[in-house]
Design a protein around this motif. Sequence first.
Motif, PDB file in Angstrom:
ATOM      1  N   ARG A   1       4.514  39.786  64.287  1.00 48.70           N
ATOM      2  CA  ARG A   1       5.755  39.526  63.554  1.00 48.70           C
ATOM      3  C   ARG A   1       5.963  38.043  63.305  1.00 48.70           C
ATOM      4  O   ARG A   1       6.358  37.632  62.209  1.00 48.70           O
ATOM      5  CB  ARG A   1       6.951  40.096  64.323  1.00 48.70           C
TER       6      ARG A   1
ATOM      7  N   LYS B   1       7.824  49.784  61.875  1.00 52.63           N
ATOM      8  CA  LYS B   1       8.194  51.038  62.532  1.00 52.63           C
ATOM      9  C   LYS B   1       6.958  51.853  62.892  1.00 52.63           C
ATOM     10  O   LYS B   1       6.902  52.500  63.942  1.00 52.63           O
ATOM     11  CB  LYS B   1       9.121  51.844  61.630  1.00 52.63           C
TER      12      LYS B   1
ATOM     13  N   GLU C   1       5.345  50.188  66.053  1.00 54.07           N
ATOM     14  CA  GLU C   1       6.154  50.048  67.261  1.00 54.07           C
ATOM     15  C   GLU C   1       5.609  50.838  68.445  1.00 54.07           C
ATOM     16  O   GLU C   1       5.585  50.341  69.568  1.00 54.07           O
ATOM     17  CB  GLU C   1       7.603  50.454  66.986  1.00 54.07           C
ATOM     18  N   ASN C   2       5.208  52.070  68.225  1.00 51.83           N
ATOM     19  CA  ASN C   2       4.733  52.917  69.320  1.00 51.83           C
ATOM     20  C   ASN C   2       3.219  53.026  69.369  1.00 51.83           C
ATOM     21  O   ASN C   2       2.681  53.866  70.079  1.00 51.83           O
ATOM     22  CB  ASN C   2       5.349  54.317  69.194  1.00 51.83           C
TER      23      ASN C   2
ATOM     24  N   GLN D   1      13.665  52.709  52.075  1.00 44.36           N
ATOM     25  CA  GLN D   1      13.247  53.112  53.404  1.00 44.36           C
ATOM     26  C   GLN D   1      12.703  54.544  53.418  1.00 44.36           C
ATOM     27  O   GLN D   1      11.919  54.918  54.290  1.00 44.36           O
ATOM     28  CB  GLN D   1      14.417  52.982  54.388  1.00 44.36           C
TER      29      GLN D   1
ATOM     30  N   SER E   1       8.913  46.561  56.590  1.00 45.12           N
ATOM     31  CA  SER E   1       9.802  47.277  57.512  1.00 45.12           C
ATOM     32  C   SER E   1       9.179  48.597  57.947  1.00 45.12           C
ATOM     33  O   SER E   1       9.235  48.981  59.124  1.00 45.12           O
ATOM     34  CB  SER E   1      11.157  47.529  56.854  1.00 45.12           C
ATOM     35  N   LYS E   2       8.574  49.306  57.007  1.00 42.63           N
ATOM     36  CA  LYS E   2       7.906  50.569  57.327  1.00 42.63           C
ATOM     37  C   LYS E   2       6.710  50.319  58.255  1.00 42.63           C
ATOM     38  O   LYS E   2       6.461  51.079  59.204  1.00 42.63           O
ATOM     39  CB  LYS E   2       7.424  51.246  56.037  1.00 42.63           C
TER      40      LYS E   2
END
Length: 318
Positions: free
Chosen positions: A82, A67, A70-71, A49, A63-64
């Motif tokens: 997803r 993130k 997300e914004n 991570q 996963s990175k």
Amino acid sequence: MPAYKDEKTNTWYCKFYYTDWQGQKRQKLKRGFKLQREAKEWERLFLEQFAKSPDITFDALYSKYLKFKENRVRASTLKIQRVVIESHILPFFRDKIVSEITPADIVEWQNELLNKNLSASHTRQINIYLKMIFKYAIDYLGLSQSPVKSQICKSEKSKVDFWTPDEYKVFSDYIQDRIELYTAFEILFYTGMRKGELLALTLNDIDFDQKTIDINKTLVYVNGEYTTQPPKTPKSRRTIEVPEFLLNEIQTYSEKIYGLNPGHRLFHKSLEWLGISLKNICSRIDLKPIRIHDLRHPYVKPTTKKFTTFFEDFRAAA
């Protein structure tokens, strides 16, 4: 990547150093693992991570990527990505090291995807999502180049279906006694509104004097609940002219809703309501089924004629 035995508790723990996002050296200690391999696996996943290198698993890269997104995109948009990525991309690449993924691996994955017999447009979109993930790895993790070298398949010509005035009249006559459903389809058919825009519609959006509807939001389903959000693009926000007969129908319908707040949704239904209703009704009356989206494409489009006048004539033709 050693793990250590805690003789007092008869469990395993890992203890190691890592560099945080500010470049500071920090120590991490995690206890309570029943097995040595569990402690080592936890340490490996933790370090991935924080790694700024393409020498991580695709799962860690994904996963990175989430993130990062997300914004930067709408929650509803990310949810769609997803579902697609976790269904069609992640199972194949999950445990592969990103820097070791080759064009040959991509071709093997593409062949598997093509064997699923998905539509060409959907297949191409899945391939685009994979390219987006590798672009993130190039931009932020130091990957030298993307292994996705080619398009997966040719685009197919889109087919726009429609109902003639007579066909729509058969449908609308059948549902005329169901005022909520009837009004909803009248709005869809005579305004070209999208279903999410329709289901987010309130009386506050309708100017009965100016004979217009302001399209300023859409209904979406995110994290297990319905909510409204602004249209996806600035162009999607618009004010449309509405024919007199349709305004009268909306007024009649709204007056039958007890205690309707002008800021509340006119149609308090799910996004599936319209499509399911259309399919079921078409099967009952032996009418050619079309998609809800195809209601936005009448068999003729207005050119120089005023929009509302065009649809007055269109309705009279039925």
